[in-house]
Design a protein around this motif. Structure first.
Motif, PDB file in Angstrom:
ATOM      1  N   GLN A 130       0.819  -1.222   0.000  1.00 34.79           N
ATOM      2  CA  GLN A 130       0.000   0.000   0.000  1.00 34.79           C
ATOM      3  C   GLN A 130       0.849   1.268   0.000  1.00 34.79           C
ATOM      4  O   GLN A 130       0.336   2.350  -0.196  1.00 34.79           O
ATOM      5  N   ALA A 131       2.160   1.137   0.229  1.00 33.93           N
ATOM      6  CA  ALA A 131       3.046   2.303   0.288  1.00 33.93           C
ATOM      7  C   ALA A 131       3.321   2.839  -1.120  1.00 33.93           C
ATOM      8  O   ALA A 131       3.229   2.110  -2.110  1.00 33.93           O
ATOM      9  N   ASP A 132       3.686   4.107  -1.189  1.00 34.09           N
ATOM     10  CA  ASP A 132       4.029   4.680  -2.487  1.00 34.09           C
ATOM     11  C   ASP A 132       5.440   4.237  -2.905  1.00 34.09           C
ATOM     12  O   ASP A 132       6.154   3.584  -2.152  1.00 34.09           O
ATOM     13  N   GLU A 133       5.809   4.589  -4.130  1.00 34.51           N
ATOM     14  CA  GLU A 133       7.080   4.111  -4.695  1.00 34.51           C
ATOM     15  C   GLU A 133       8.294   4.564  -3.893  1.00 34.51           C
ATOM     16  O   GLU A 133       9.233   3.794  -3.693  1.00 34.51           O
ATOM     17  N   LEU A 134       8.292   5.810  -3.452  1.00 34.63           N
ATOM     18  CA  LEU A 134       9.440   6.320  -2.701  1.00 34.63           C
ATOM     19  C   LEU A 134       9.593   5.579  -1.373  1.00 34.63           C
ATOM     20  O   LEU A 134      10.696   5.198  -0.990  1.00 34.63           O
ATOM     21  N   GLU A 135       8.478   5.375  -0.681  1.00 28.79           N
ATOM     22  CA  GLU A 135       8.542   4.658   0.596  1.00 28.79           C
ATOM     23  C   GLU A 135       9.015   3.226   0.388  1.00 28.79           C
ATOM     24  O   GLU A 135       9.802   2.703   1.178  1.00 28.79           O
ATOM     25  N   ARG A 136       8.571   2.585  -0.670  1.00 31.74           N
ATOM     26  CA  ARG A 136       9.047   1.229  -0.977  1.00 31.74           C
ATOM     27  C   ARG A 136      10.557   1.224  -1.201  1.00 31.74           C
ATOM     28  O   ARG A 136      11.265   0.360  -0.711  1.00 31.74           O
ATOM     29  N   ARG A 137      11.013   2.208  -1.963  1.00 34.51           N
ATOM     30  CA  ARG A 137      12.446   2.273  -2.239  1.00 34.51           C
ATOM     31  C   ARG A 137      13.237   2.495  -0.957  1.00 34.51           C
ATOM     32  O   ARG A 137      14.270   1.870  -0.735  1.00 34.51           O
ATOM     33  N   ILE A 138      12.755   3.382  -0.106  1.00 32.72           N
ATOM     34  CA  ILE A 138      13.425   3.649   1.159  1.00 32.72           C
ATOM     35  C   ILE A 138      13.506   2.370   1.987  1.00 32.72           C
ATOM     36  O   ILE A 138      14.567   1.996   2.489  1.00 32.72           O
TER      37      ILE A 138
END
Length: 124
Positions: free
Chosen positions: A62-70
């Motif tokens: 459910q997280a956005d792309e930036l949060e996933r990358r982090i």
């Protein structure tokens, strides 16, 4: 606010369910119990760990792309550092394995904080 639900789920699994299963294992298979019984119930404490992994995967979806990358960058960094550096230290000193697991999650938290500062995401 959505993230709070995931934090609560992880806390319940690791603070309530995990210790309860450890006590259950000690009750069902005390140190003097037969080996087949001990082997059979020894996997019970791993169930909350699997639950935490599923909660984290659901949160990542459910997280956005930036949060996933982090999170995935931090996970990779902490995994590599823990397994290479900490694994050798734990094996050489004979410390219990939970030291390695604790170090992994501490490094993960530090890596997430550093990565967020680096990408300018602050305290979101």
């Amino acid at each position: 606010m959505k993230s709070l639900a995931y934090v609560v789920q992880v806390l319940v699994l690791m603070v309530v369910v995990y210790p309860a299963l450890l006590l259950l294992v000690l009750w069902i298979a005390p140190p003097g119990a037969s080996m087949p019984t001990r082997y059979a119930v020894s996997v019970l404490p791993a169930l909350p760990v699997v639950g935490v992994a599923l909660v984290l995967l659901r949160w990542l979806r459910q997280a956005d792309e930036l949060e996933r990358r982090i999170q995935l960058d931090a996970l990779a960094f902490s995994g590599i550092v823990t397994m290479l550096g900490g694994g050798a230290y734990v094996m050489l000193t004979g410390l219990p394995a939970y030291v390695l697991v604790t170090a992994f999650f501490l490094l993960w938290a530090v890596a997430v904080a550093v990565r967020r500062m680096w990408l300018g995401r602050g305290g979101e």
